[in-house]
Design a protein around this motif. Structure first.
Motif, PDB file in Angstrom:
ATOM      1  N   ARG A 117      -3.056  -8.418  -2.515  1.00  0.00           N
ATOM      2  CA  ARG A 117      -1.886  -7.636  -2.110  1.00  0.00           C
ATOM      3  C   ARG A 117      -1.791  -6.347  -2.925  1.00  0.00           C
ATOM      4  O   ARG A 117      -1.514  -5.269  -2.382  1.00  0.00           O
ATOM      5  N   MET A 118      -2.040  -6.427  -4.211  1.00  0.00           N
ATOM      6  CA  MET A 118      -2.018  -5.236  -5.064  1.00  0.00           C
ATOM      7  C   MET A 118      -3.124  -4.261  -4.686  1.00  0.00           C
ATOM      8  O   MET A 118      -2.915  -3.045  -4.683  1.00  0.00           O
ATOM      9  N   LEU A 119      -4.293  -4.789  -4.340  1.00  0.00           N
ATOM     10  CA  LEU A 119      -5.375  -3.919  -3.867  1.00  0.00           C
ATOM     11  C   LEU A 119      -4.991  -3.246  -2.556  1.00  0.00           C
ATOM     12  O   LEU A 119      -5.311  -2.070  -2.333  1.00  0.00           O
ATOM     13  N   ASN A 120      -4.300  -3.964  -1.689  1.00  0.00           N
ATOM     14  CA  ASN A 120      -3.823  -3.374  -0.437  1.00  0.00           C
ATOM     15  C   ASN A 120      -2.843  -2.232  -0.712  1.00  0.00           C
ATOM     16  O   ASN A 120      -2.876  -1.202  -0.037  1.00  0.00           O
ATOM     17  N   GLU A 121      -1.963  -2.417  -1.704  1.00  0.00           N
ATOM     18  CA  GLU A 121      -1.022  -1.353  -2.075  1.00  0.00           C
ATOM     19  C   GLU A 121      -1.768  -0.105  -2.528  1.00  0.00           C
ATOM     20  O   GLU A 121      -1.457   1.012  -2.096  1.00  0.00           O
ATOM     21  N   VAL A 122      -2.755  -0.294  -3.390  1.00  0.00           N
ATOM     22  CA  VAL A 122      -3.555   0.839  -3.873  1.00  0.00           C
ATOM     23  C   VAL A 122      -4.278   1.502  -2.711  1.00  0.00           C
ATOM     24  O   VAL A 122      -4.294   2.729  -2.593  1.00  0.00           O
ATOM     25  N   ASN A 123      -4.864   0.688  -1.833  1.00  0.00           N
ATOM     26  CA  ASN A 123      -5.585   1.224  -0.685  1.00  0.00           C
ATOM     27  C   ASN A 123      -4.675   2.073   0.203  1.00  0.00           C
ATOM     28  O   ASN A 123      -5.060   3.159   0.648  1.00  0.00           O
ATOM     29  N   LYS A 124      -3.463   1.586   0.463  1.00  0.00           N
ATOM     30  CA  LYS A 124      -2.529   2.332   1.305  1.00  0.00           C
ATOM     31  C   LYS A 124      -2.161   3.670   0.658  1.00  0.00           C
ATOM     32  O   LYS A 124      -2.090   4.700   1.332  1.00  0.00           O
ATOM     33  N   SER A 125      -1.950   3.680  -0.651  1.00  0.00           N
ATOM     34  CA  SER A 125      -1.614   4.915  -1.356  1.00  0.00           C
ATOM     35  C   SER A 125      -2.777   5.900  -1.347  1.00  0.00           C
ATOM     36  O   SER A 125      -2.597   7.092  -1.070  1.00  0.00           O
ATOM     37  N   VAL A 126      -3.969   5.408  -1.641  1.00  0.00           N
ATOM     38  CA  VAL A 126      -5.155   6.280  -1.680  1.00  0.00           C
ATOM     39  C   VAL A 126      -5.455   6.836  -0.296  1.00  0.00           C
ATOM     40  O   VAL A 126      -5.789   8.019  -0.152  1.00  0.00           O
ATOM     41  N   GLU A 127      -5.311   6.003   0.723  1.00  0.00           N
ATOM     42  CA  GLU A 127      -5.540   6.432   2.100  1.00  0.00           C
ATOM     43  C   GLU A 127      -4.641   7.619   2.462  1.00  0.00           C
ATOM     44  O   GLU A 127      -5.099   8.621   3.036  1.00  0.00           O
ATOM     45  N   ILE A 128      -3.367   7.538   2.124  1.00  0.00           N
ATOM     46  CA  ILE A 128      -2.427   8.625   2.411  1.00  0.00           C
ATOM     47  C   ILE A 128      -2.718   9.831   1.532  1.00  0.00           C
ATOM     48  O   ILE A 128      -2.689  10.978   2.016  1.00  0.00           O
ATOM     49  N   ALA A 129      -3.019   9.618   0.267  1.00  0.00           N
ATOM     50  CA  ALA A 129      -3.317  10.737  -0.627  1.00  0.00           C
ATOM     51  C   ALA A 129      -4.522  11.529  -0.134  1.00  0.00           C
ATOM     52  O   ALA A 129      -4.501  12.765  -0.117  1.00  0.00           O
ATOM     53  N   VAL A 154       2.390   9.961  -4.497  1.00  0.00           N
ATOM     54  CA  VAL A 154       2.196   8.959  -3.447  1.00  0.00           C
ATOM     55  C   VAL A 154       2.165   7.588  -4.106  1.00  0.00           C
ATOM     56  O   VAL A 154       1.502   7.399  -5.128  1.00  0.00           O
ATOM     57  N   GLY A 155       2.875   6.627  -3.508  1.00  0.00           N
ATOM     58  CA  GLY A 155       2.862   5.271  -4.050  1.00  0.00           C
ATOM     59  C   GLY A 155       3.215   4.250  -2.988  1.00  0.00           C
ATOM     60  O   GLY A 155       3.779   4.585  -1.955  1.00  0.00           O
ATOM     61  N   SER A 156       2.845   3.005  -3.261  1.00  0.00           N
ATOM     62  CA  SER A 156       3.131   1.893  -2.342  1.00  0.00           C
ATOM     63  C   SER A 156       3.649   0.701  -3.116  1.00  0.00           C
ATOM     64  O   SER A 156       3.350   0.529  -4.302  1.00  0.00           O
TER      65      SER A 156
END
Length: 102
Positions: free
Chosen positions: A86-98, A42-44
């Motif tokens: 923005r980078m924290l948002n990317e991590v958050n989106k990936s972790v949320e889906i994972a 999973v990645g964003s």
């Protein structure tokens, strides 16, 4: 913050109405029935266009020795934020889906 969220799609652009958890479950069942061993990643990523930020989140299924396929979700946000946020948002989106697919 205003957000526009699209549905999940594959690399050819086919849209899926199901949730990502349903898509993942169906994919795992189908691929295991075909004898494939899977790895799931999973990645964003994001890009900025003026005041618009476009995010893409991908769930990638790697068939060991047999290629891969993916589900992608695209989102747009209209705001100005720092690159760190923005980078924290990317991590958050990936972790949320994972977490959702675990």
């Amino acid at each position: 913050m205003e957000t526009q969220q699209q549905t999940w799609q594959n690399m050819t652009g086919k849209l899926f109405r199901n949730t990502i958890t349903t898509l993942v479950e169906e994919a795992i069942i189908r691929e295991q029935a075909n004898g494939h061993r899977l790895k799931v990643c999973v990645g964003s990523d994001s890009h900025v266009y003026g005041d618009e930020i476009s995010y893409a989140t991908a769930v990638v299924f790697i068939r060991e020795g047999k290629g891969a396929f993916t589900f992608i979700r695209k989102e747009r946000e209209f705001q100005k934020i720092s690159i760190k946020e923005r980078m924290l948002n990317e991590v958050n989106k990936s972790v949320e889906i994972a977490y959702a697919i675990c």
